[in-house]
Design a protein around this motif. Structure first.
Motif, short mmCIF file in Angstrom:
data_model
loop_
_atom_site.label_atom_id
_atom_site.label_comp_id
_atom_site.label_asym_id
_atom_site.label_seq_id
_atom_site.Cartn_x
_atom_site.Cartn_y
_atom_site.Cartn_z
N THR A 152 0.83 -1.20 0.00
CA THR A 152 0.00 0.00 0.00
C THR A 152 0.87 1.25 0.00
OG1 THR A 152 -1.85 -1.12 1.09
CG2 THR A 152 -1.77 1.27 1.27
N THR A 153 1.99 1.20 0.67
CA THR A 153 2.92 2.34 0.66
C THR A 153 3.39 2.62 -0.76
OG1 THR A 153 3.65 1.81 2.90
CG2 THR A 153 5.09 3.23 1.58
N ILE A 154 3.68 1.57 -1.53
CA ILE A 154 4.09 1.77 -2.92
C ILE A 154 2.97 2.43 -3.72
CG2 ILE A 154 4.57 0.54 -5.09
CD1 ILE A 154 6.29 -1.40 -3.51
N LEU A 155 1.75 1.93 -3.59
CA LEU A 155 0.63 2.51 -4.32
C LEU A 155 0.44 3.97 -3.95
CD1 LEU A 155 -2.65 1.09 -5.45
CD2 LEU A 155 -2.82 2.97 -3.83
N PHE B 171 -10.50 3.64 -3.83
CA PHE B 171 -10.17 3.26 -2.47
C PHE B 171 -11.00 2.07 -1.99
CE2 PHE B 171 -9.22 7.82 -2.72
CZ PHE B 171 -7.94 7.87 -2.17
N GLN B 172 -10.52 1.45 -0.92
CA GLN B 172 -11.25 0.38 -0.26
C GLN B 172 -12.60 0.87 0.26
OE1 GLN B 172 -8.95 -1.41 2.88
NE2 GLN B 172 -10.70 -2.34 3.85
N SER B 173 -12.65 2.11 0.72
CA SER B 173 -13.85 2.64 1.37
C SER B 173 -14.80 3.37 0.41
CB SER B 173 -13.43 3.62 2.47
OG SER B 173 -12.69 4.70 1.92
N ASP C 206 -6.77 0.32 -4.37
CA ASP C 206 -6.30 -0.02 -3.03
C ASP C 206 -7.29 -0.94 -2.35
OD1 ASP C 206 -5.00 -0.15 -0.64
OD2 ASP C 206 -5.42 1.91 -0.03
N GLU C 207 -7.11 -2.26 -2.50
CA GLU C 207 -7.99 -3.29 -1.93
C GLU C 207 -9.46 -2.93 -2.12
OE1 GLU C 207 -6.80 -5.77 0.93
OE2 GLU C 207 -4.95 -4.79 1.50
N ASP D 103 -5.32 -10.68 -1.02
CA ASP D 103 -6.07 -11.87 -1.41
C ASP D 103 -5.43 -12.49 -2.65
OD1 ASP D 103 -8.04 -13.54 -2.78
OD2 ASP D 103 -9.54 -12.72 -1.42
N GLN D 104 -4.81 -13.65 -2.49
CA GLN D 104 -4.10 -14.26 -3.61
C GLN D 104 -5.04 -14.68 -4.73
OE1 GLN D 104 -2.95 -18.60 -2.78
NE2 GLN D 104 -2.67 -17.63 -0.80
N GLY D 105 -6.28 -15.06 -4.40
CA GLY D 105 -7.24 -15.43 -5.43
C GLY D 105 -7.52 -14.26 -6.36
N GLU D 106 -7.71 -13.06 -5.79
CA GLU D 106 -7.91 -11.86 -6.60
C GLU D 106 -6.70 -11.60 -7.50
OE1 GLU D 106 -10.69 -9.16 -3.60
OE2 GLU D 106 -8.70 -8.47 -4.16
#
Length: 355
Positions: free
Chosen positions: A43-46, A81-83, A158-159, A193-196
């Motif tokens: 996330t820091t990289i993104l 964003f996630q939210s 981001d997720e 999530d590795q599946g994603e």
């Protein structure tokens, strides 16, 4: 040529280095996932690519332009964003139009771009609704529409699916992949999530402790992990201790395994990885496979799969995943079985690599 590149990027907070000399290049139109456990630096990289955090060292380029010190609004990026981060007091139309208005768009041009973006995420006619009138999946689509409406060079996620339930998350993965393919926008996707990551990406960048462990196509990451960390993080591996003896792996009590992996010196100890799904339970097997006798210690039914814990020689236990519709789905506790593992599925790997 890379459309998005990081060149020896570092991020420090005081004495703590959370991103350690990371370099990678993402091609035009490519979908790349940053995958790893919490705290690995993804996330820091993104956020550095987005301009929300300034790197401590290195350079970030978008389409050959150095954007390392540019503010977010000068980078031509779209961020989801996630939210969701939708404005609750604005209609769907105004939420999607927000970035366009900041760029000076208005009138019929703005209307057309907003409606085009809503159509792409399959929400035509939703412009007059408010976020509170939408489901979680619909809100996430609005966030995507807002990100793509200004036609960015790079999309950052981001997720974005972590707040959705399992069924909706699966549906949104399909929608996200369809949308990215249609637009052809270079995309950087952060997930734990590795599946994603495996299902969505052209390439996956697996990270741990601020370091790139492997950057490769999903099948390569899964079938040919570069390090012990990647092997243990991706999929569902069994991890066993073994000793190298005469070009084989000895688990003790006369139990030897053949492997296609390179081995160390005779007598050296090593870790062995065997994925749950790479083990077959079969009464007859191929002559070129490892065949291991064992006893079922535990059976667990989960719908599509049946998971077995199988006790083998030396007190070792292997977890095996079998299809619930297959011939090995009705084995019972205490039943003797034979496990079959191909040498190429017996992995022996080093600990880590630097980016």
């Amino acid at each position: 040529m890379s459309n998005l590149s990081l060149d020896h990027v570092v991020k420090r907070y005081g004495d703590l280095t959370v991103v350690k000399d990371v370099s990678l290049g993402i091609k035009e139109g490519e979908f790349v996932s940053l995958l790893g456990p919490s705290g690995c630096g993804k996330t820091t990289i993104l956020r550095m690519v987005a301009g929300l955090i300034e790197p401590s060292g290195g350079a970030i380029r978008i389409a050959s332009t150095d954007v390392t010190r540019l503010p977010p609004n000068k980078r031509n990026i779209g961020l989801v964003f996630q939210s969701y981060a939708l404005f609750p007091h604005m209609t769907v139309f105004e939420n999607v139009a927000f970035g366009l208005r900041r760029k000076g768009e208005s009138g019929t041009t703005l209307d057309g771009r907003v409606n085009e973006a809503l159509a792409m995420v399959r929400l035509p006619g939703y412009g007059e609704r408010y976020p509170r009138q939408l489901s979680g999946g619909q809100q996430q689509r609005v966030a995507m529409a807002r990100a793509i409406a200004p036609r960015p060079s790079v999309l950052l996620f981001d997720e974005p699916l972590s707040n959705l339930d399992a069924k909706l998350r699966d549906e949104m993965q399909i929608e996200l992949k369809r949308l990215q393919r249609e637009l052809g926008i270079t995309t950087l996707f952060v997930t734990h999530d590795q599946g994603e990551a495996l299902s969505l990406s052209d390439r996956v960048c697996v990270m741990n402790d601020g370091i790139i462990q492997q950057f490769a196509a999903p099948e390569d990451v899964y079938r040919r992990p570069a390090t012990a960390f990647v092997a243990s993080f991706i999929g569902k591996p069994n991890r066993l201790k073994a000793t190298v003896r005469g070009g084989r792996l000895t688990l003790g009590e006369g139990l030897d395994l053949r492997t296609d992996s390179a081995l160390g010196a005779d007598g050296s100890a090593t870790d062995v990885f065997i994925r749950q799904e790479a083990i077959n339970l079969t009464p007859t097997g191929a002559d070129d496979a490892n065949r291991i006798p064992g006893t079922i210690a535990l059976r667990s039914f989960s719908g599509p799969q049946v998971q077995y814990v199988i006790r083998i020689a030396g007190g070792h236990e292997l977890v095996v995943e079998a299809a619930s519709s297959g011939t090995a789905s009705h084995l019972e506790h205490g039943q003797p079985v034979t496990l079959e593992v191909r040498p190429q599925d017996v992995l022996v790997l080093g600990e880590s690599v630097r980016s």
